[in-house]
Design an enzyme around this catalytic site. Structure first.
Site, PDB file in Angstrom:
ATOM      1  N   SER A 136       0.829  -1.197   0.000  1.00 39.93           N
ATOM      2  CA  SER A 136       0.000   0.000   0.000  1.00 39.93           C
ATOM      3  C   SER A 136       0.865   1.249   0.000  1.00 39.93           C
ATOM      4  O   SER A 136       1.968   1.265   0.561  1.00 39.93           O
ATOM      5  CB  SER A 136      -0.860  -0.022   1.267  1.00 39.93           C
ATOM      6  N   TYR A 163      -2.415  -1.028  11.036  1.00 38.88           N
ATOM      7  CA  TYR A 163      -2.623  -1.553   9.677  1.00 38.88           C
ATOM      8  C   TYR A 163      -1.425  -1.184   8.792  1.00 38.88           C
ATOM      9  O   TYR A 163      -0.828  -2.046   8.128  1.00 38.88           O
ATOM     10  CB  TYR A 163      -3.920  -0.992   9.062  1.00 38.88           C
ATOM     11  N   LYS A 167       1.759  -3.543   6.874  1.00 39.24           N
ATOM     12  CA  LYS A 167       2.213  -3.531   5.470  1.00 39.24           C
ATOM     13  C   LYS A 167       3.727  -3.323   5.417  1.00 39.24           C
ATOM     14  O   LYS A 167       4.430  -3.961   4.621  1.00 39.24           O
ATOM     15  CB  LYS A 167       1.489  -2.449   4.670  1.00 39.24           C
TER      16      LYS A 167
HETATM   17  C1  UD1 Z   1      -6.041   4.405   3.586  1.00 37.85           C
HETATM   18  C2  UD1 Z   1      -4.624   4.147   3.149  1.00 37.85           C
HETATM   19  C3  UD1 Z   1      -4.586   3.067   2.130  1.00 37.85           C
HETATM   20  C4  UD1 Z   1      -5.287   1.850   2.633  1.00 37.85           C
HETATM   21  C5  UD1 Z   1      -6.717   2.206   2.966  1.00 37.85           C
HETATM   22  C6  UD1 Z   1      -7.417   0.994   3.528  1.00 37.85           C
HETATM   23  C7  UD1 Z   1      -3.145   6.065   3.150  1.00 37.85           C
HETATM   24  C8  UD1 Z   1      -2.674   7.262   2.415  1.00 37.85           C
HETATM   25  N1  UD1 Z   1      -4.073   5.354   2.546  1.00 37.85           N
HETATM   26  O1  UD1 Z   1      -6.681   4.997   2.521  1.00 37.85           O
HETATM   27  O2  UD1 Z   1      -3.259   2.744   1.846  1.00 37.85           O
HETATM   28  O3  UD1 Z   1      -5.245   0.817   1.700  1.00 37.85           O
HETATM   29  O4  UD1 Z   1      -6.706   3.223   3.934  1.00 37.85           O
HETATM   30  O5  UD1 Z   1      -8.699   1.289   3.917  1.00 37.85           O
HETATM   31  O6  UD1 Z   1      -2.700   5.754   4.218  1.00 37.85           O
HETATM   32  N2  UD1 Z   1     -13.127  10.454   3.533  1.00 37.85           N
HETATM   33  C9  UD1 Z   1     -14.144  11.310   3.877  1.00 37.85           C
HETATM   34  N3  UD1 Z   1     -15.299  10.782   4.357  1.00 37.85           N
HETATM   35  C10 UD1 Z   1     -15.494   9.425   4.508  1.00 37.85           C
HETATM   36  C11 UD1 Z   1     -14.435   8.558   4.127  1.00 37.85           C
HETATM   37  C12 UD1 Z   1     -13.267   9.092   3.653  1.00 37.85           C
HETATM   38  O7  UD1 Z   1     -14.010  12.537   3.775  1.00 37.85           O
HETATM   39  O8  UD1 Z   1     -16.571   9.010   4.956  1.00 37.85           O
HETATM   40  C13 UD1 Z   1     -11.875  10.999   2.986  1.00 37.85           C
HETATM   41  C14 UD1 Z   1     -10.668  10.701   3.845  1.00 37.85           C
HETATM   42  O9  UD1 Z   1     -10.493  11.686   4.827  1.00 37.85           O
HETATM   43  C15 UD1 Z   1      -9.556  10.684   2.800  1.00 37.85           C
HETATM   44  C16 UD1 Z   1     -10.249  10.210   1.526  1.00 37.85           C
HETATM   45  O10 UD1 Z   1     -11.629  10.393   1.754  1.00 37.85           O
HETATM   46  O11 UD1 Z   1      -9.109  12.001   2.586  1.00 37.85           O
HETATM   47  C17 UD1 Z   1      -9.978   8.757   1.218  1.00 37.85           C
HETATM   48  O12 UD1 Z   1     -10.245   7.985   2.380  1.00 37.85           O
HETATM   49  P1  UD1 Z   1     -10.296   6.403   2.365  1.00 37.85           P
HETATM   50  O13 UD1 Z   1     -11.154   5.938   1.243  1.00 37.85           O
HETATM   51  O14 UD1 Z   1     -10.653   5.958   3.747  1.00 37.85           O
HETATM   52  O15 UD1 Z   1      -8.837   5.965   2.006  1.00 37.85           O
HETATM   53  P2  UD1 Z   1      -7.425   6.390   2.667  1.00 37.85           P
HETATM   54  O16 UD1 Z   1      -7.600   6.771   4.078  1.00 37.85           O
HETATM   55  O17 UD1 Z   1      -6.761   7.322   1.749  1.00 37.85           O
END
Ligand code: UD1
Length: 364
Positions: A136, A163, A167
């Site tokens: 990841s 988590y 990795k």
């Molecule tokens: C993270 C990890 C990724 C991992 C994944 C597993 C990092 C950079 N990424 O992804 O490697 O495989 O988790 O789950 O460490 N968001 C909202 N509202 C929500 C959900 C998400 O605003 O309800 C935003 C988050 O703040 C983030 C973006 O959407 O900015 C993506 O979030 P998400 O889909 O959870 O993935 P990551 O956190 O990037």
């Protein structure tokens, strides 16, 4: 339906752990369509056996499936004995929820680390030489601005969650094991943010309970399962204040596994461990994703801005040049098409839920 024979050199036999999961199932489809035979090992802890039907509908082939936990060394050993001639392992099986890993670190350390150790111990016992590992971009943490977009040389940063730590530890375990000269080589694929569903809408992401990841939450909100999306923070140092990620289509991602496998099986690897970033090279903000989703699907996604989510990284996107040039793989799908595939899948899930309700009424 067709079950291909074992022992045919033109259809190499591949063991896919976690092959019923989100990225795993899409990869199984691409493998089958490329002529590989697939044995899925999965404990169904975050998937259902119905995924097999979806895979079969798309490919016309029902892969072998074994309901086995990779923590169970003896059961896993029996799989290698039963399906003699496995050429490679693609290891997806792992827990992946960042928040849950903070609450239950030992669950994550035991599951994600002991599973890999079992596989690495069993591979040489059964003369299996190749492993593709699901890593990841989390290993890069928050890269320094001068390191964006991140390439594979960017420094590994201390993990911000158990988590993420699993990795990093997994990558170290693979490196150490391969360099101990036990006849194994490895390709570690560092995924950025996989999204989307198969264009057929026969398989897709199946979050159990409240989704942690952005896209399932967006589509569940659009379809009315959730009241509103919470956008975690709009005060980041980015153009619109929301976080930036590299969202990669899951089918594109799946195809990279086939290419990686072909590279290993045809002895093209230049080093015994190779690492590739799998992303598009383009960063998109949370707000851009939400707005594009609304626009291409002609639906509303009610949202509100709330505080930052602990542990979130401000911005990260990939430099995929190495995968593009060395693997000859490139993300192809547009984000617009990908977001449409998310919506088609969410609508399909709704139909399935309604059918289940009807069936349960009839059986009362
Ligand atoms: C993270 C990890 C990724 C991992 C994944 C597993 C990092 C950079 N990424 O992804 O490697 O495989 O988790 O789950 O460490 N968001 C909202 N509202 C929500 C959900 C998400 O605003 O309800 C935003 C988050 O703040 C983030 C973006 O959407 O900015 C993506 O979030 P998400 O889909 O959870 O993935 P990551 O956190 O990037």
């Amino acid at each position: 339906m067709r079950q291909v024979d074992l022992h045919t050199p033109e259809h190499p036999l591949i063991l896919v752990t976690g092959g019923m999961g989100y990225i795993g199932s899409h990869t199984v489809v691409e493998l089958l369509q490329s002529g590989y035979q697939v044995i899925i090992v999965d404990n169904l802890s975050n998937s259902t056996v119905k995924v097999l039907d979806g895979i079969e509908k798309i490919t016309g082939i029902r892969p072998y499936f074994e309901n086995v936990d990779c923590l169970d060394y003896v059961a896993l050993d029996k799989i290698f004995i039963k399906y003699i001639g496995i050429q490679a392992v693609i290891h997806f099986a792992a827990r992946k929820a960042v928040g849950e890993s903070v609450e239950k670190p030992l669950l994550y350390y035991r599951n994600n680390i002991a599973s890999l150790i079992n596989i690495l111990e069993l591979m040489p016992r059964h003369d299996v030489k190749h492993i593709v590992f699901s890593s990841s971009c989390t290993v890069y943490g928050q890269p320094k601005p001068e390191d964006l977009p991140v390439n594979e040389q960017a420094p590994i940063q201390p993990a911000t969650s158990p988590y993420g730590n699993t990795k990093q530890i997994n990558e170290e375990i693979i490196n150490d094991t391969v360099h101990a000269n036990i006849g194994i080589n490895a390709i570690m694929l560092r995924y950025f943010n996989p999204i989307g569903a198969h264009p057929s809408a026969e398989i897709g992401e199946l979050p159990i309970g409240v989704p942690n990841n952005l896209l399932p939450f967006v589509s569940q909100t659009a379809i009315g399962l959730r009241g509103e999306l919470k956008i975690f923070g709009n005060d980041y140092n980015t153009p619109d204040g929301t976080c930036i990620r590299d969202y990669i289509n899951v089918v594109d991602l799946a195809k990279a596994h086939v290419v990686a496998l072909q590279r290993m099986l045809s002895d093209k690897m230049e080093e015994k461990v190779e690492v590739f970033n799998l992303g598009t090279g383009r960063g998109l903000s949370v707000m851009e994703i939400v707005k594009t989703f609304e626009q291409v699907n002609n639906v509303k996604v009610p949202y509100k801005i709330v505080g930052r989510r602990e542990g979130d990284i401000e911005q990260v996107w990939a430099d995929p040049t190495k995968a593009n040039t060395v693997l000859g793989w490139k993300a192809q799908e547009t984000v617009e098409n990908t977001l449409q595939s998310v919506w088609r899948w969410e609508q399909k899930l709704k139909i399935k839920r309604e059918q289940q309700i009807e069936e349960s009424k009839l059986s009362e």
